[in-house]
Motif scaffolding. Structure first.
Motif, PDB file in Angstrom:
ATOM      1  N   VAL A  65       0.831  -1.201   0.000  1.00  0.00           N
ATOM      2  CA  VAL A  65       0.000   0.000   0.000  1.00  0.00           C
ATOM      3  C   VAL A  65       0.868   1.254   0.000  1.00  0.00           C
ATOM      4  O   VAL A  65       1.791   1.374   0.806  1.00  0.00           O
ATOM      5  CB  VAL A  65      -0.936   0.019   1.236  1.00  0.00           C
ATOM      6  N   ASP A  66       0.545   2.166  -0.897  1.00  0.00           N
ATOM      7  CA  ASP A  66       1.157   3.491  -0.919  1.00  0.00           C
ATOM      8  C   ASP A  66       0.047   4.487  -0.605  1.00  0.00           C
ATOM      9  O   ASP A  66      -0.833   4.714  -1.431  1.00  0.00           O
ATOM     10  CB  ASP A  66       1.783   3.785  -2.277  1.00  0.00           C
ATOM     11  N   LEU A  67       0.063   5.036   0.619  1.00  0.00           N
ATOM     12  CA  LEU A  67      -0.980   5.970   1.051  1.00  0.00           C
ATOM     13  C   LEU A  67      -0.665   7.368   0.564  1.00  0.00           C
ATOM     14  O   LEU A  67       0.286   7.995   1.034  1.00  0.00           O
ATOM     15  CB  LEU A  67      -1.083   5.969   2.586  1.00  0.00           C
ATOM     16  N   GLY A  68      -1.459   7.856  -0.370  1.00  0.00           N
ATOM     17  CA  GLY A  68      -1.313   9.221  -0.843  1.00  0.00           C
ATOM     18  C   GLY A  68      -2.455  10.075  -0.334  1.00  0.00           C
ATOM     19  O   GLY A  68      -3.434   9.562   0.203  1.00  0.00           O
ATOM     20  N   SER A  69      -2.346  11.367  -0.502  1.00  0.00           N
ATOM     21  CA  SER A  69      -3.399  12.260  -0.014  1.00  0.00           C
ATOM     22  C   SER A  69      -4.645  12.217  -0.901  1.00  0.00           C
ATOM     23  O   SER A  69      -5.751  12.444  -0.425  1.00  0.00           O
ATOM     24  CB  SER A  69      -2.880  13.689   0.090  1.00  0.00           C
ATOM     25  N   LYS A  70      -4.481  11.890  -2.180  1.00  0.00           N
ATOM     26  CA  LYS A  70      -5.613  11.827  -3.105  1.00  0.00           C
ATOM     27  C   LYS A  70      -5.950  10.411  -3.545  1.00  0.00           C
ATOM     28  O   LYS A  70      -7.096  10.109  -3.854  1.00  0.00           O
ATOM     29  CB  LYS A  70      -5.326  12.680  -4.342  1.00  0.00           C
ATOM     30  N   ARG A  71      -4.923   9.562  -3.597  1.00  0.00           N
ATOM     31  CA  ARG A  71      -5.105   8.190  -4.067  1.00  0.00           C
ATOM     32  C   ARG A  71      -4.317   7.226  -3.191  1.00  0.00           C
ATOM     33  O   ARG A  71      -3.366   7.618  -2.524  1.00  0.00           O
ATOM     34  CB  ARG A  71      -4.624   8.058  -5.522  1.00  0.00           C
ATOM     35  N   ILE A  72      -4.720   5.958  -3.257  1.00  0.00           N
ATOM     36  CA  ILE A  72      -4.024   4.888  -2.546  1.00  0.00           C
ATOM     37  C   ILE A  72      -3.611   3.855  -3.582  1.00  0.00           C
ATOM     38  O   ILE A  72      -4.460   3.284  -4.269  1.00  0.00           O
ATOM     39  CB  ILE A  72      -4.939   4.231  -1.483  1.00  0.00           C
ATOM     40  N   GLY A  73      -2.307   3.661  -3.720  1.00  0.00           N
ATOM     41  CA  GLY A  73      -1.805   2.662  -4.656  1.00  0.00           C
ATOM     42  C   GLY A  73      -1.739   1.302  -3.984  1.00  0.00           C
ATOM     43  O   GLY A  73      -1.345   1.196  -2.823  1.00  0.00           O
ATOM     44  N   LEU A  74      -2.135   0.266  -4.720  1.00  0.00           N
ATOM     45  CA  LEU A  74      -2.113  -1.101  -4.208  1.00  0.00           C
ATOM     46  C   LEU A  74      -1.291  -1.994  -5.121  1.00  0.00           C
ATOM     47  O   LEU A  74      -1.331  -1.849  -6.346  1.00  0.00           O
ATOM     48  CB  LEU A  74      -3.528  -1.666  -4.101  1.00  0.00           C
ATOM     49  N   ALA A  75      -0.577  -2.914  -4.506  1.00  0.00           N
ATOM     50  CA  ALA A  75       0.191  -3.920  -5.240  1.00  0.00           C
ATOM     51  C   ALA A  75       0.006  -5.243  -4.521  1.00  0.00           C
ATOM     52  O   ALA A  75      -0.357  -5.280  -3.342  1.00  0.00           O
ATOM     53  CB  ALA A  75       1.673  -3.546  -5.282  1.00  0.00           C
ATOM     54  N   ALA A  76       0.269  -6.331  -5.222  1.00  0.00           N
ATOM     55  CA  ALA A  76       0.112  -7.660  -4.630  1.00  0.00           C
ATOM     56  C   ALA A  76       1.269  -8.550  -5.034  1.00  0.00           C
ATOM     57  O   ALA A  76       1.844  -8.397  -6.117  1.00  0.00           O
ATOM     58  CB  ALA A  76      -1.202  -8.293  -5.084  1.00  0.00           C
ATOM     59  N   THR A  77       1.590  -9.488  -4.157  1.00  0.00           N
ATOM     60  CA  THR A  77       2.604 -10.477  -4.495  1.00  0.00           C
ATOM     61  C   THR A  77       1.969 -11.591  -5.312  1.00  0.00           C
ATOM     62  O   THR A  77       0.756 -11.780  -5.300  1.00  0.00           O
ATOM     63  CB  THR A  77       3.220 -11.104  -3.224  1.00  0.00           C
ATOM     64  N   ASP A  78       2.827 -12.328  -6.000  1.00  0.00           N
ATOM     65  CA  ASP A  78       2.361 -13.545  -6.654  1.00  0.00           C
ATOM     66  C   ASP A  78       2.186 -14.610  -5.573  1.00  0.00           C
ATOM     67  O   ASP A  78       2.465 -14.375  -4.406  1.00  0.00           O
ATOM     68  CB  ASP A  78       3.339 -13.995  -7.746  1.00  0.00           C
ATOM     69  N   ARG A  79       1.718 -15.780  -5.966  1.00  0.00           N
ATOM     70  CA  ARG A  79       1.428 -16.828  -4.975  1.00  0.00           C
ATOM     71  C   ARG A  79       2.685 -17.344  -4.259  1.00  0.00           C
ATOM     72  O   ARG A  79       2.609 -17.826  -3.142  1.00  0.00           O
ATOM     73  CB  ARG A  79       0.682 -17.974  -5.633  1.00  0.00           C
ATOM     74  N   SER A  80       3.849 -17.191  -4.889  1.00  0.00           N
ATOM     75  CA  SER A  80       5.088 -17.655  -4.252  1.00  0.00           C
ATOM     76  C   SER A  80       5.769 -16.557  -3.420  1.00  0.00           C
ATOM     77  O   SER A  80       6.817 -16.779  -2.833  1.00  0.00           O
ATOM     78  CB  SER A  80       6.065 -18.173  -5.313  1.00  0.00           C
ATOM     79  N   ASN A  81       5.169 -15.374  -3.400  1.00  0.00           N
ATOM     80  CA  ASN A  81       5.728 -14.223  -2.665  1.00  0.00           C
ATOM     81  C   ASN A  81       7.146 -13.868  -3.105  1.00  0.00           C
ATOM     82  O   ASN A  81       7.997 -13.515  -2.294  1.00  0.00           O
ATOM     83  CB  ASN A  81       5.678 -14.441  -1.153  1.00  0.00           C
ATOM     84  N   THR A  82       7.379 -13.929  -4.410  1.00  0.00           N
ATOM     85  CA  THR A  82       8.686 -13.527  -4.929  1.00  0.00           C
ATOM     86  C   THR A  82       8.601 -12.283  -5.814  1.00  0.00           C
ATOM     87  O   THR A  82       9.608 -11.606  -6.002  1.00  0.00           O
ATOM     88  CB  THR A  82       9.336 -14.659  -5.747  1.00  0.00           C
ATOM     89  N   LEU A  83       7.423 -11.985  -6.339  1.00  0.00           N
ATOM     90  CA  LEU A  83       7.281 -10.877  -7.279  1.00  0.00           C
ATOM     91  C   LEU A  83       6.056 -10.039  -6.931  1.00  0.00           C
ATOM     92  O   LEU A  83       4.969 -10.576  -6.711  1.00  0.00           O
ATOM     93  CB  LEU A  83       7.144 -11.415  -8.705  1.00  0.00           C
ATOM     94  N   ALA A  84       6.243  -8.718  -6.885  1.00  0.00           N
ATOM     95  CA  ALA A  84       5.141  -7.784  -6.646  1.00  0.00           C
ATOM     96  C   ALA A  84       4.692  -7.191  -7.971  1.00  0.00           C
ATOM     97  O   ALA A  84       5.520  -6.921  -8.853  1.00  0.00           O
ATOM     98  CB  ALA A  84       5.588  -6.679  -5.700  1.00  0.00           C
ATOM     99  N   SER A  85       3.381  -6.985  -8.097  1.00  0.00           N
ATOM    100  CA  SER A  85       2.799  -6.395  -9.308  1.00  0.00           C
ATOM    101  C   SER A  85       1.742  -5.370  -8.918  1.00  0.00           C
ATOM    102  O   SER A  85       1.082  -5.528  -7.884  1.00  0.00           O
ATOM    103  CB  SER A  85       2.130  -7.471 -10.161  1.00  0.00           C
ATOM    104  N   PRO A  86       1.551  -4.344  -9.761  1.00  0.00           N
ATOM    105  CA  PRO A  86       0.494  -3.365  -9.475  1.00  0.00           C
ATOM    106  C   PRO A  86      -0.866  -4.062  -9.422  1.00  0.00           C
ATOM    107  O   PRO A  86      -1.129  -4.980 -10.205  1.00  0.00           O
ATOM    108  CB  PRO A  86       0.562  -2.403 -10.660  1.00  0.00           C
TER     109      PRO A  86
END
Length: 142
Positions: free
Chosen positions: A7-28
């Motif tokens: 999570v990237d908490l911004g004043s106007k927007r909140i960006g979200l990203a998730a890991t893959d099932r193996s928890n090796t790679l993050a993606s928007p």
């Protein structure tokens, strides 16, 4: 292995990203527009975590270049405290992670793609910043 939400908490927007099932790679994952009720924003973050099956959320902490915690970091820590309260019944762990330079890295990546409109690129920076935060956290905790 459970996935992790970044999570990237911004004043106007909140960006979200998730890991893959193996928890090796993050993606928007998504960008949430801030609403009038901060509680709704926190519930939306938890809904995203629930949707991907995450039991851990990593929130970027805007630490100053000298390592101190200024007003922005204190505001994020207050919001993280509220998020922990909301997350308690669902047993979701909430961590913070130093986000220095993540927006700069994300902007360099997103703004190199000239075909997108500026407003679209701006919102994509938030999800990209969440991705950089989460990927950095993954590598630090590998």
């Amino acid at each position: 292995m459970t996935r992790v939400l970044g999570v990237d908490l911004g004043s106007k927007r909140i960006g979200l990203a998730a890991t893959d099932r193996s928890n090796t790679l993050a993606s928007p994952l998504a960008v949430l527009e801030r609403g009038d009720d901060p509680g709704d924003d926190l519930r939306a973050i938890l809904a995203a975590a629930r949707e991907i099956g995450a039991k851990r959320i990593v929130v970027g902490l805007p630490v100053s270049l000298d390592g101190s915690r200024g007003p922005a970091a204190r505001a994020v820590l207050e919001e993280v405290g509220r998020l922990r309260f909301f997350a308690r019944p669902e047993r979701v762990a909430i961590d913070t992670y130093d986000e220095r330079f993540t927006t700069v890295i994300a902007e360099r990546h997103v703004f190199q793609e000239p075909k997108r409109r500026r407003s679209k690129r701006r919102s994509q920076v938030d999800a990209a910043a969440a991705t950089v935060i989460l990927q950095s956290w993954l590598e630090a905790n590998a």
